[in-house]
Design a protein around this motif. Structure first.
Motif, short mmCIF file in Angstrom:
data_model
loop_
_atom_site.label_atom_id
_atom_site.label_comp_id
_atom_site.label_asym_id
_atom_site.label_seq_id
_atom_site.Cartn_x
_atom_site.Cartn_y
_atom_site.Cartn_z
N THR A 17 53.06 69.46 32.63
CA THR A 17 51.82 68.68 32.69
C THR A 17 51.75 67.67 31.56
O THR A 17 51.43 66.49 31.78
N ALA A 18 52.07 68.10 30.35
CA ALA A 18 52.04 67.18 29.20
C ALA A 18 52.98 66.00 29.43
O ALA A 18 52.63 64.84 29.17
N ILE A 19 54.18 66.27 29.92
CA ILE A 19 55.17 65.21 30.14
C ILE A 19 54.68 64.21 31.19
O ILE A 19 54.82 63.00 31.01
N HIS A 20 54.08 64.69 32.24
CA HIS A 20 53.68 63.77 33.31
C HIS A 20 52.38 63.04 33.00
O HIS A 20 52.20 61.90 33.45
N LEU A 21 51.50 63.65 32.22
CA LEU A 21 50.34 62.89 31.76
C LEU A 21 50.78 61.78 30.81
O LEU A 21 50.29 60.64 30.89
N ALA A 22 51.73 62.08 29.93
CA ALA A 22 52.25 61.05 29.02
C ALA A 22 52.96 59.94 29.79
O ALA A 22 52.86 58.77 29.43
N THR A 23 53.66 60.30 30.85
CA THR A 23 54.34 59.30 31.67
C THR A 23 53.33 58.32 32.27
O THR A 23 53.55 57.10 32.24
N TYR A 24 52.23 58.85 32.76
CA TYR A 24 51.20 57.97 33.33
C TYR A 24 50.55 57.12 32.24
O TYR A 24 50.38 55.90 32.40
N LEU A 25 50.17 57.73 31.13
CA LEU A 25 49.49 56.99 30.07
C LEU A 25 50.38 55.89 29.49
O LEU A 25 49.88 54.84 29.08
N GLN A 26 51.69 56.10 29.51
CA GLN A 26 52.61 55.08 29.02
C GLN A 26 52.54 53.81 29.88
O GLN A 26 52.81 52.72 29.40
N THR A 27 52.15 53.96 31.14
CA THR A 27 51.99 52.77 31.99
C THR A 27 50.77 51.95 31.59
O THR A 27 50.65 50.79 31.98
N LEU A 28 49.86 52.54 30.81
CA LEU A 28 48.65 51.86 30.37
C LEU A 28 48.79 51.27 28.97
O LEU A 28 48.28 50.18 28.69
N ALA A 29 49.45 52.02 28.08
CA ALA A 29 49.60 51.61 26.68
C ALA A 29 50.63 52.52 26.02
O ALA A 29 50.94 53.60 26.55
#
Length: 201
Positions: A17-29
């Protein structure tokens, strides 16, 4: 935005979960994942260099944190009451993943009982939901909502694609030659969008 992922029990997709939330947030900033789990699951996942964000050991987090707009923290299992208090106070939202197994739900209830006393802002994310005809996921949701817990609308279905993602050192969206990987990524993308909306980002 600081998102902390925590759990009282292992095997609930906490690091995934942590890895995939970070993956999404990286698309924002620019996003950093802080690996605070003694198992170093996120660090091992990142060791092949296929993750789109930086993974930093917990001890080095302060040094690098100014460089990132978003931080996701992968914590160790079984936080003590004092650790839980610190986790709540140090993030914008605490995410508690759980699979629908009875032991996992019991462990989750222990955690949320402590959180309710602390007044922490948190959301429960159902993970590893089995495919139909199983009703385990739906029954778990009903049981948790009956306890008054803030269960996220999004949930993550079980998929072998996550094992392939870990083996390849990439987010599940980047798994090669696996049709199920796209569906698996859409589950986490929906969860991440819900979290961003909850924080007000």
């Amino acid at each position: 935005m600081i998102i902390t992922v925590a759990g009282y029990k292992g095997g609930i997709s906490k690091s995934t979960t942590a890895i995939h939330l970070a993956t999404y947030l990286q698309t924002l900033a620019p996003t950093m994942l802080v690996d605070g789990d003694a198992n170093r699951s996120a660090t091992l996942w990142a060791s092949q260099g296929g993750l789109p964000f930086q993974v930093i050991p917990e001890g080095q987090a302060m040094k690098f944190s100014r460089q990132y707009e978003h931080i996701v923290i992968d914590t160790g299992a079984r936080p003590t009451p004092d650790e839980l208090k610190d986790l709540v106070g140090g993030c914008d939202l605490l995410v508690l993943p759980t699979n629908p197994e009875a032991m996992s739900l019991d462990a989750l209830l222990q955690t949320t009982e402590a959180l309710q006393q602390l007044g922490g802002q948190y959301r429960v994310l159902l993970t590893m939901l089995p495919p139909p005809p199983s009703r385990d996921g739906q029954e778990a949701r009903v049981a948790l909502e009956a306890e008054g817990l803030p269960v996220m609308r999004a949930s993550v279905r079980y998929s072998a694609a996550f094992r392939h993602a870990s083996a390849q050192g990439v987010p599940v969206r980047d798994v090669r030659g696996n049709r199920a990987a796209k569906t698996a990524w859409l589950d986490y993308e929906a969860a991440a969008r819900e979290i961003v909306a909850a924080v007000g980002g």
